[in-house]
Design an enzyme around this catalytic site. Structure first.
Site, PDB file in Angstrom:
ATOM      1  NE  ARG A 192     -27.048 -54.775 -17.043  1.00  0.00           N
ATOM      2  CZ  ARG A 192     -26.008 -54.562 -16.241  1.00  0.00           C
ATOM      3  NH1 ARG A 192     -25.895 -55.242 -15.110  1.00  0.00           N
ATOM      4  NH2 ARG A 192     -25.083 -53.681 -16.567  1.00  0.00           N
ATOM      5  CE  LYS A 217     -24.541 -55.783 -21.424  1.00  0.00           C
ATOM      6  NZ  LYS A 217     -25.310 -54.625 -21.941  1.00  0.00           N
ATOM      7  CG  HIS A 272     -32.609 -51.703 -19.912  1.00  0.00           C
ATOM      8  ND1 HIS A 272     -31.845 -52.606 -19.210  1.00  0.00           N
ATOM      9  CD2 HIS A 272     -31.782 -50.655 -20.194  1.00  0.00           C
ATOM     10  CE1 HIS A 272     -30.611 -52.145 -19.075  1.00  0.00           C
ATOM     11  NE2 HIS A 272     -30.547 -50.967 -19.663  1.00  0.00           N
ATOM     12  NE  ARG A 275     -28.573 -50.995 -15.770  1.00  0.00           N
ATOM     13  CZ  ARG A 275     -27.746 -51.411 -14.811  1.00  0.00           C
ATOM     14  NH1 ARG A 275     -28.233 -51.977 -13.731  1.00  0.00           N
ATOM     15  NH2 ARG A 275     -26.434 -51.275 -14.938  1.00  0.00           N
ATOM     16  CG  HIS A 298     -22.511 -48.365 -15.217  1.00  0.00           C
ATOM     17  ND1 HIS A 298     -23.096 -47.120 -15.175  1.00  0.00           N
ATOM     18  CD2 HIS A 298     -23.432 -49.196 -15.785  1.00  0.00           C
ATOM     19  CE1 HIS A 298     -24.313 -47.186 -15.692  1.00  0.00           C
ATOM     20  NE2 HIS A 298     -24.531 -48.431 -16.068  1.00  0.00           N
ATOM     21  CE1 TYR A 307     -29.429 -42.860 -16.278  1.00  0.00           C
ATOM     22  CE2 TYR A 307     -27.319 -43.863 -15.750  1.00  0.00           C
ATOM     23  CZ  TYR A 307     -28.587 -43.959 -16.260  1.00  0.00           C
ATOM     24  OH  TYR A 307     -29.028 -45.160 -16.775  1.00  0.00           O
TER      25      TYR A 307
END
Length: 335
Positions: A192, A217, A272, A275, A298, A307
C-alpha cells in the site's frame, strides 16, 4: 413482571430476590420485550448481576472509547481510524454505554450513508459493533449489542482496476526520477502507498531479498519478497543503515502520479490500483492465491478471491495451448 410505557419511553418491571426492579429501555416496545425476556432468562440461569448494569450506566462511551483505543484500536494503524474515532466520539461520546440504543445507531448509520456511502457507513458501524463486543468481553457492559439490530445496505461491487503490460510500459517513463522508484516498488510488491512511504532501510534486507512490513492495515507484520528488478532499484537509491527509503510526502506522490497518468493517457486509475496490478499479474502468472494472500497481507483468503477469475482464465489459456500441441488421435497406421 411486565413492560409499560411512560411518556415516550418503554420500561421493564421485574423482581430480584423479592425486590422490584425497573429499567428504562427506550422508544421501542419490541426492544422492551426482548430486554424483559433477557432479564428473566438471566435470573433463571443465575447470570443476572445488577452491579454490572450499574457500572455500565456509569461508563460513558467516550471513556470506554479511549480505553478501547489504547488496548486495541491504535495498533491497527488503519488510515481512517482517527477519523472514525472522532466521528463516533462526536455522535455518542456523552452517552452512557447502556443508553446507546439500536434506534440511535440506525439513525447514525442512515445519516452517515446519506452523506458518504453505504461502504463508509458499514465500516463505521462495524467498528462500533466491535467496540460494544469488547465492552462486554471486558465486563464493562452487559446489555445487547445495539449494532446487531441495525439494517445495513449492501455495498456496490466495483470492478478491480489493474494496468495492462502496455499501460505499465507507458506509465513508467512518465514518472519522474523521484516517483519512478515508488511506483516500481508498488508494482513489484503490491504494498500500500502508506506502507511504501513509511518503509525504512532497517526493514529492507537486500542480501536475503525481503521487505519486512511491520505496520500494516491489519496490524500484523508480514514479509514481502524482493524481485531482482526491485533489488536493483533499491541499490540505485544508495541504501543506508537507517532512515526512510522514500523521502517523499504523500501529497507530492499524489500530484506527480496524476501528472504521469495524464502524460501516459491512462484513465480511471488510482495509486491503489498499482496494488491490484501486482496482484492481478501475480495471479495470472502463478495461479497461487495462497502465496498472494501472504504477500498482500490479507487476513482471509476471501479477500484474495477477487483475483481468482484471472488465475482461472490464465490457466485455461495455458491448457488450450497445451491441448493444441497434443493430439489424442492416433496416427494412421503405416503400410
Amino acid at each position: 413482571m411486565a413492560i409499560y410505557k411512560k411518556n415516550d419511553d418503554w420500561y421493564i418491571d421485574y423482581y430480584v430476590d423479592g425486590r422490584r426492579k425497573r429499567e428504562k429501555v427506550g422508544a421501542s416496545k419490541s426492544l422492551a420485550k426482548e430486554a424483559l425476556n433477557k432479564r428473566l432468562a438471566e435470573l433463571a440461569e443465575h447470570k443476572y448481576f445488577p452491579e454490572r448494569q450499574a457500572a455500565a450506566r456509569r461508563t460513558l462511551f467516550r471513556d470506554f472509547l479511549e480505553k478501547y483505543w489504547e488496548r486495541h484500536w491504535k495498533r491497527l494503524r488503519g488510515k481512517g481510524a482517527v477519523y472514525i474515532k472522532r466521528d463516533l466520539l462526536e455522535s455518542f461520546g456523552a452517552k452512557p454505554l447502556d443508553r446507546i440504543t439500536a434506534g440511535a445507531v440506525q439513525d447514525y448509520y442512515n445519516a452517515k450513508r446519506d452523506r458518504t456511502s453505504a461502504a463508509t457507513a458499514n465500516r463505521h458501524v462495524a467498528r462500533l459493533g466491535h467496540i460494544f463486543n469488547s465492552a462486554r468481553k471486558w465486563k464493562e457492559f452487559a446489555g445487547p449489542n445495539p449494532v446487531d439490530d441495525v439494517e445495513k445496505e449492501r455495498e456496490e461491487n466495483h470492478k478491480t482496476r489493474f494496468l495492462s503490460q502496455d499501460e505499465i510500459r507507458a506509465l513508467l517513463p512518465q514518472c519522474g526520477e523521484r516517483l519512478r522508484p515508488v511506483v516500481a516498488c508498488a508494482l513489484h510488491t503490491g504494498m500500500r502507498r502508506g506502507e511504501i512511504l513509511g518503509l525504512r532501510w532497517e526493514n529492507v534486507d537486500l542480501e536475503v531479498g525481503i521487505i519486512y512490513v511491520l505496520q500494516s492495515k491489519s496490524g500484523k507484520p508480514r514479509e514481502v519478497p524482493v524481485t531482482p528488478d526491485l533489488n536493483a532499484v533499491f541499490r540505485s537509491l544508495r541504501p543506508r543503515p537507517e532512515g526512510k527509503v522514500f523521502d517523499l510526502p504523500e501529497i507530492t506522490v499524489k500530484r506527480h502520479f496524476q501528472r504521469a497518468l495524464r502524460a501516459a493517457a491512462i484513465e480511471d486509475c488510482r495509486f491503489h490500483d498499482l496494488r491490484h496490478t501486482f496482484a492481478s499479474h501475480f495471479a495470472m502468472t502463478t495461479g497461487d492465491l495462497l502465496a498472494l494472500q501472504r504477500i498482500l497481507g490479507h487476513s482471509s483468503i476471501k479477500m484474495t478471491q477477487r483475483y481468482a477469475h484471472l488465475s482461472k482464465a490464465h490457466l485455461e489459456r495455458k491448457m488450450r495451448a497445451f491441448a493444441e500441441g497434443l493430439s489424442l488421435t492416433p496416427p494412421d497406421r503405416l503400410g
